[in-house]
Design a protein around this motif. Structure first.
Motif, PDB file in Angstrom:
ATOM      1  N   ARG A 256     -32.913  50.806 -30.422  1.00 61.63           N
ATOM      2  CA  ARG A 256     -32.421  49.450 -30.112  1.00 61.63           C
ATOM      3  C   ARG A 256     -31.686  49.426 -28.777  1.00 61.63           C
ATOM      4  O   ARG A 256     -31.878  48.515 -27.961  1.00 61.63           O
ATOM      5  CB  ARG A 256     -31.500  48.957 -31.230  1.00 61.63           C
ATOM      6  CG  ARG A 256     -32.222  48.598 -32.525  1.00 61.63           C
ATOM      7  CD  ARG A 256     -31.319  47.821 -33.458  1.00 61.63           C
ATOM      8  NE  ARG A 256     -30.155  48.615 -33.878  1.00 61.63           N
ATOM      9  CZ  ARG A 256     -30.139  49.386 -34.959  1.00 61.63           C
ATOM     10  NH1 ARG A 256     -31.220  49.466 -35.728  1.00 61.63           N
ATOM     11  NH2 ARG A 256     -29.051  50.061 -35.289  1.00 61.63           N
ATOM     12  N   GLU A 274     -45.362  39.152 -28.387  1.00 62.67           N
ATOM     13  CA  GLU A 274     -44.740  39.877 -29.492  1.00 62.67           C
ATOM     14  C   GLU A 274     -45.428  41.213 -29.749  1.00 62.67           C
ATOM     15  O   GLU A 274     -44.768  42.207 -30.071  1.00 62.67           O
ATOM     16  CB  GLU A 274     -44.772  39.016 -30.761  1.00 62.67           C
ATOM     17  CG  GLU A 274     -43.943  39.574 -31.908  1.00 62.67           C
ATOM     18  CD  GLU A 274     -42.470  39.685 -31.565  1.00 62.67           C
ATOM     19  OE1 GLU A 274     -41.801  40.579 -32.122  1.00 62.67           O
ATOM     20  OE2 GLU A 274     -41.989  38.891 -30.733  1.00 62.67           O
ATOM     21  N   THR A 275     -46.751  41.238 -29.584  1.00 66.01           N
ATOM     22  CA  THR A 275     -47.478  42.495 -29.796  1.00 66.01           C
ATOM     23  C   THR A 275     -47.035  43.565 -28.818  1.00 66.01           C
ATOM     24  O   THR A 275     -46.800  44.719 -29.193  1.00 66.01           O
ATOM     25  CB  THR A 275     -48.996  42.258 -29.664  1.00 66.01           C
ATOM     26  OG1 THR A 275     -49.413  41.326 -30.662  1.00 66.01           O
ATOM     27  CG2 THR A 275     -49.762  43.562 -29.843  1.00 66.01           C
ATOM     28  N   ARG A 277     -44.176  43.721 -27.242  1.00 61.74           N
ATOM     29  CA  ARG A 277     -42.801  44.113 -27.542  1.00 61.74           C
ATOM     30  C   ARG A 277     -42.774  45.093 -28.722  1.00 61.74           C
ATOM     31  O   ARG A 277     -42.018  46.068 -28.715  1.00 61.74           O
ATOM     32  CB  ARG A 277     -41.970  42.872 -27.861  1.00 61.74           C
ATOM     33  CG  ARG A 277     -41.695  41.996 -26.653  1.00 61.74           C
ATOM     34  CD  ARG A 277     -41.169  40.625 -27.056  1.00 61.74           C
ATOM     35  NE  ARG A 277     -39.911  40.730 -27.758  1.00 61.74           N
ATOM     36  CZ  ARG A 277     -38.712  40.791 -27.169  1.00 61.74           C
ATOM     37  NH1 ARG A 277     -38.635  40.781 -25.846  1.00 61.74           N
ATOM     38  NH2 ARG A 277     -37.610  40.857 -27.868  1.00 61.74           N
ATOM     39  N   GLU A 278     -43.612  44.852 -29.717  1.00 63.39           N
ATOM     40  CA  GLU A 278     -43.680  45.764 -30.856  1.00 63.39           C
ATOM     41  C   GLU A 278     -44.189  47.135 -30.432  1.00 63.39           C
ATOM     42  O   GLU A 278     -43.672  48.164 -30.881  1.00 63.39           O
ATOM     43  CB  GLU A 278     -44.587  45.178 -31.940  1.00 63.39           C
ATOM     44  CG  GLU A 278     -43.986  43.991 -32.671  1.00 63.39           C
ATOM     45  CD  GLU A 278     -44.944  43.391 -33.685  1.00 63.39           C
ATOM     46  OE1 GLU A 278     -46.088  43.908 -33.799  1.00 63.39           O
ATOM     47  OE2 GLU A 278     -44.568  42.414 -34.351  1.00 63.39           O
ATOM     48  N   ARG A 279     -45.179  47.160 -29.562  1.00 55.33           N
ATOM     49  CA  ARG A 279     -45.716  48.436 -29.083  1.00 55.33           C
ATOM     50  C   ARG A 279     -44.674  49.199 -28.277  1.00 55.33           C
ATOM     51  O   ARG A 279     -44.583  50.430 -28.366  1.00 55.33           O
ATOM     52  CB  ARG A 279     -46.970  48.196 -28.247  1.00 55.33           C
ATOM     53  CG  ARG A 279     -48.184  47.792 -29.080  1.00 55.33           C
ATOM     54  CD  ARG A 279     -49.383  47.530 -28.216  1.00 55.33           C
ATOM     55  NE  ARG A 279     -50.543  47.180 -29.012  1.00 55.33           N
ATOM     56  CZ  ARG A 279     -51.694  46.731 -28.512  1.00 55.33           C
ATOM     57  NH1 ARG A 279     -51.810  46.584 -27.187  1.00 55.33           N
ATOM     58  NH2 ARG A 279     -52.704  46.439 -29.296  1.00 55.33           N
ATOM     59  N   ALA A 281     -41.422  49.022 -28.695  1.00 52.61           N
ATOM     60  CA  ALA A 281     -40.468  49.567 -29.670  1.00 52.61           C
ATOM     61  C   ALA A 281     -41.051  50.779 -30.384  1.00 52.61           C
ATOM     62  O   ALA A 281     -40.347  51.772 -30.624  1.00 52.61           O
ATOM     63  CB  ALA A 281     -40.084  48.487 -30.679  1.00 52.61           C
ATOM     64  N   GLU A 282     -42.351  50.737 -30.711  1.00 52.70           N
ATOM     65  CA  GLU A 282     -42.998  51.882 -31.358  1.00 52.70           C
ATOM     66  C   GLU A 282     -43.019  53.093 -30.427  1.00 52.70           C
ATOM     67  O   GLU A 282     -42.772  54.228 -30.856  1.00 52.70           O
ATOM     68  CB  GLU A 282     -44.423  51.510 -31.767  1.00 52.70           C
ATOM     69  CG  GLU A 282     -44.498  50.533 -32.935  1.00 52.70           C
ATOM     70  CD  GLU A 282     -45.915  50.046 -33.186  1.00 52.70           C
ATOM     71  OE1 GLU A 282     -46.827  50.456 -32.423  1.00 52.70           O
ATOM     72  OE2 GLU A 282     -46.121  49.255 -34.126  1.00 52.70           O
TER      73      GLU A 282
END
Length: 363
Positions: A256, A274-275, A277-279, A281-282
């Motif tokens: 975070r 959003e996709t 941003r998720e990638r 974070a992953e």
């Protein structure tokens, strides 16, 4: 009883032809053609072990290479792997009556949390062809269930597979648990390093590069029985500094914080969908997880290999790699009071700089 000579690979040109035919079927998602190619090869007299390792396993290697080069999607990679697994099943059924078990009993399993089952399945089928009684437990196998199975079956050895290096702390606990009940452990898979260096660090009795060498090693001589008083902490005394434990426990908070720092430094991330941003974070979660694993082993090369591999994957997908060194910088700032973590991250940044220079030269 003399030890029979392992089967040799068939004519190289014929193997390449079969592998090419199987790859075409797998790439097309054609399960029936794929299994038909395997069964016809067996009917033509090609040794089952060679079909397993020189054809099916070789095609699975191509699947991984095509995914890494962004020429097939994750979904296509999963579908191709499933077809290869069914081809192995067809071969196993075809060859089931060929070799009666006469050697001993081996348990083959994946480390808990490891979902790449095909390498372990290949080991299991080769061992069956070589005359072993094999208990194949698949993936993943929680350690308590594995130990309960060993108590019941009295296996001569355990063959443990892991493809992802972040499963190595769990693998260490599993190795130690097997040894605590007197069962020696052979390990294999990409997680243990190309030369098996991590297998030695984690105290396994043996390491094998692939299914054929695993079967060869088990045929040479029984694995040494583990010492009764061996403890997991004996293998990695550097863990006493608690850096691994603290980084592993704070992984979510670290992700975070670094994500927030990337947003502040790279406002374009705020505009990403959003996709994406998720990638991101992953990717950050994987970085922290590999850092924790490198701390567990005290092996900088494990982390530098991962970050340079990640950079190449991002380039293959057309993703700008500028955020990756920045993420390491932000992570280093958060962990500035952790000497080993700071050292590993510094080496990771140096490796990224060298990798970018090489990529620029080759462009």
């Amino acid at each position: 009883m003399s030890t029979p000579t392992p089967p040799s690979a068939p004519d190289g040109e014929r193997v390449r032809q079969l592998a090419g035919e199987l790859w075409t079927a797998v790439a097309d998602g054609d399960e029936y053609t794929a299994t038909g190619i395997v069964l016809r090869a067996l009917d033509d007299g090609i040794d089952p072990e060679s079909v397993l390792l020189d054809v099916i396993a070789a095609v699975q290697g191509t699947v991984g290479e095509e995914w890494a080069a962004n020429r097939i999607s994750v979904a296509q990679e999963h579908a191709a792997t499933s077809i290869n697994e069914r081809a192995v099943t067809a071969l196993a059924q075809h060859s089931a009556a060929r070799t009666p078990a006469h050697r001993g009993r081996i348990t083959v399993a994946c480390v808990d949390g490891e979902w790449h089952a095909l390498p372990a399945r290949l080991v299991a089928e080769v061992l069956k062809l070589r005359g072993w009684e094999v208990d194949y437990l698949g993936a993943p196998v929680p350690s308590p269930h594995l130990i309960s199975h060993l108590h019941t079956t009295k296996a001569d050895a355990v063959a443990l597979s892991s493809s992802i290096a972040t499963r190595l702390p769990t693998a260490h606990a599993t190795i130690t648990a097997c040894q605590s009940v007197g069962v020696p452990v052979l390990v294999g898979g990409a997680a243990f390093g190309a030369d098996g260096r991590y297998a030695k660090l984690l105290g396994a009795q043996a390491w094998a590069r692939d299914a054929r060498s695993a079967a060869d090693r088990l045929a040479e001589a029984p694995l040494a029985r583990p010492q009764a008083d061996h403890r997991q902490t004996d293998d990695l005394p550097h863990l006493a500094d608690q850096e691994y434990t603290m980084v592993a426990r704070s992984a979510d908070a670290l992700v975070r914080t670094v994500f927030s720092g990337l947003q502040d430094a790279r406002p374009a991330l705020l505009a990403a969908d959003e996709t994406q941003r998720e990638r991101t974070a992953e990717d950050l979660a994987h970085i922290v997880e590999f850092l924790a694993t490198a701390l567990y082993l005290d092996e900088d090369d494990l982390f530098t290999h991962f970050v340079t591999w990640t950079a190449r994957i991002l380039r293959a997908r057309g993703v700008p790699g500028r955020a990756l060194p920045l993420a390491l910088d932000l992570l280093a700032h958060e962990l500035r009071d952790f000497p080993r973590a700071s050292r590993i991250l510094r080496h990771g940044l140096e490796a990224l700089t060298a990798d970018r220079a090489t990529a620029g030269t080759q462009a």
